[in-house]
Design a protein around this motif. Structure first.
Motif, short mmCIF file in Angstrom:
data_model
loop_
_atom_site.label_atom_id
_atom_site.label_comp_id
_atom_site.label_asym_id
_atom_site.label_seq_id
_atom_site.Cartn_x
_atom_site.Cartn_y
_atom_site.Cartn_z
N SER A 128 0.82 -1.20 0.00
CA SER A 128 0.00 0.00 0.00
C SER A 128 0.86 1.26 0.00
O SER A 128 0.57 2.23 -0.71
CB SER A 128 -0.92 0.00 1.22
OG SER A 128 -1.59 1.22 1.34
N THR A 166 -4.40 -0.53 -8.12
CA THR A 166 -5.02 -0.38 -6.82
C THR A 166 -5.36 -1.77 -6.25
O THR A 166 -5.57 -2.71 -7.01
CB THR A 166 -6.33 0.45 -6.89
OG1 THR A 166 -7.21 -0.20 -7.76
CG2 THR A 166 -6.04 1.86 -7.37
N ILE A 167 -5.38 -1.84 -4.95
CA ILE A 167 -5.75 -3.09 -4.28
C ILE A 167 -7.19 -2.96 -3.84
O ILE A 167 -7.52 -2.20 -2.94
CB ILE A 167 -4.84 -3.37 -3.06
CG1 ILE A 167 -3.38 -3.42 -3.47
CG2 ILE A 167 -5.25 -4.67 -2.38
CD1 ILE A 167 -2.42 -3.53 -2.31
N SER A 168 -8.06 -3.70 -4.49
CA SER A 168 -9.48 -3.64 -4.15
C SER A 168 -9.75 -4.51 -2.92
O SER A 168 -9.21 -5.60 -2.79
CB SER A 168 -10.32 -4.13 -5.32
OG SER A 168 -10.08 -3.34 -6.45
N GLY A 169 -10.60 -4.03 -2.04
CA GLY A 169 -10.95 -4.76 -0.84
C GLY A 169 -9.86 -4.75 0.21
O GLY A 169 -9.87 -5.54 1.16
N TYR A 170 -8.91 -3.85 0.08
CA TYR A 170 -7.75 -3.77 0.96
C TYR A 170 -8.17 -3.61 2.42
O TYR A 170 -7.69 -4.34 3.30
CB TYR A 170 -6.87 -2.59 0.51
CG TYR A 170 -5.80 -2.20 1.47
CD1 TYR A 170 -4.60 -2.89 1.50
CD2 TYR A 170 -5.97 -1.14 2.35
CE1 TYR A 170 -3.60 -2.54 2.38
CE2 TYR A 170 -4.98 -0.78 3.23
CZ TYR A 170 -3.80 -1.48 3.25
OH TYR A 170 -2.82 -1.13 4.12
N ASP A 171 -9.05 -2.66 2.69
CA ASP A 171 -9.48 -2.39 4.08
C ASP A 171 -10.16 -3.60 4.70
O ASP A 171 -9.98 -3.88 5.89
CB ASP A 171 -10.43 -1.19 4.12
CG ASP A 171 -9.75 0.10 3.72
OD1 ASP A 171 -8.51 0.16 3.84
OD2 ASP A 171 -10.45 1.03 3.31
N GLU A 172 -10.93 -4.31 3.91
CA GLU A 172 -11.65 -5.48 4.42
C GLU A 172 -10.68 -6.60 4.82
O GLU A 172 -10.84 -7.24 5.86
CB GLU A 172 -12.64 -5.98 3.37
CG GLU A 172 -13.69 -4.96 3.02
CD GLU A 172 -14.45 -5.29 1.75
OE1 GLU A 172 -14.29 -6.40 1.23
OE2 GLU A 172 -15.21 -4.42 1.29
N PHE A 185 -16.80 -4.63 -0.87
CA PHE A 185 -16.14 -5.09 -2.09
C PHE A 185 -16.16 -6.61 -2.24
O PHE A 185 -16.52 -7.14 -3.27
CB PHE A 185 -14.69 -4.60 -2.15
CG PHE A 185 -13.99 -5.05 -3.39
CD1 PHE A 185 -14.24 -4.41 -4.59
CD2 PHE A 185 -13.14 -6.13 -3.38
CE1 PHE A 185 -13.64 -4.85 -5.76
CE2 PHE A 185 -12.53 -6.58 -4.54
CZ PHE A 185 -12.77 -5.93 -5.74
#
Length: 169
Positions: free
Chosen positions: A35, A45-51, A124
């Motif tokens: 990140s 971009t990294i999708s669903g990173y926060d999850e 996501f």
């Protein structure tokens, strides 16, 4: 025979808690490092990173807590315990273990209620958050089992945690 089976289950739980938490921590460091790099050089971009980070954090916390609980390695102040005679140390160990058992049972009970009522879906990944919240009752149940074992050792074998800091022995 039964003690061997329980010992094997205990070692598997210890192994899983230790190495799953290490693997999750490594994954977390990789995600956080990636990140940072992607903020400097935005290639993708990294999708669903926060999850994923949220999932890793809660399970790391629970698994490492269970590992420390299992080994009797949680922080404690032994100064007061060492000031007491042997009988007082045993009484204090029983009180501490009962308090730990009470906490673990509450974590299991309320964690189960919390997980069971979690109808939230991640934005996501589109996964039910029950997999995130399941860490609480799973950890609480495992901590409760280990608390009962520690309590049994204190009462039946007259050993305090300071005298025996290993569950399997």
């Amino acid at each position: 025979m039964m003690m061997r089976i329980l010992g094997s289950i205990d070692r598997v739980i210890g192994f899983l808690c230790k190495y799953l938490s290490i693997a999750m921590l490594v994954a977390l460091f990789i995600l956080l490092g990636l990140s940072i790099i992607l903020r400097l050089v935005p290639l993708f971009t990294i999708s669903g990173y926060d999850e994923v980070v949220e999932f890793l954090f809660i399970w790391i916390i629970v698994l490492t807590t269970v590992a420390l609980w299992r080994e009797g390695g949680l922080y404690r102040v032994s100064l007061f315990e060492n000031l007491l005679p042997q009988a007082g140390q045993l009484v204090l160990s029983v009180i501490i273990n009962l308090a730990m058992l009470g906490f673990a049972l509450m974590l299991a009970w309320y964690g189960w209620q919390f997980a069971a009522n979690a109808g939230e879906t991640t934005p996501f990944l589109r996964m039910n958050k029950v997999y995130w919240h399941a860490a609480l009752p799973v950890g609480g149940i495992l901590m409760s089992i280990y608390s009962v074992v520690w309590l049994w050792r204190v009462v039946a074998e007259r050993r305090t945690l300071a005298q025996d800091n290993n569950l399997i022995g």
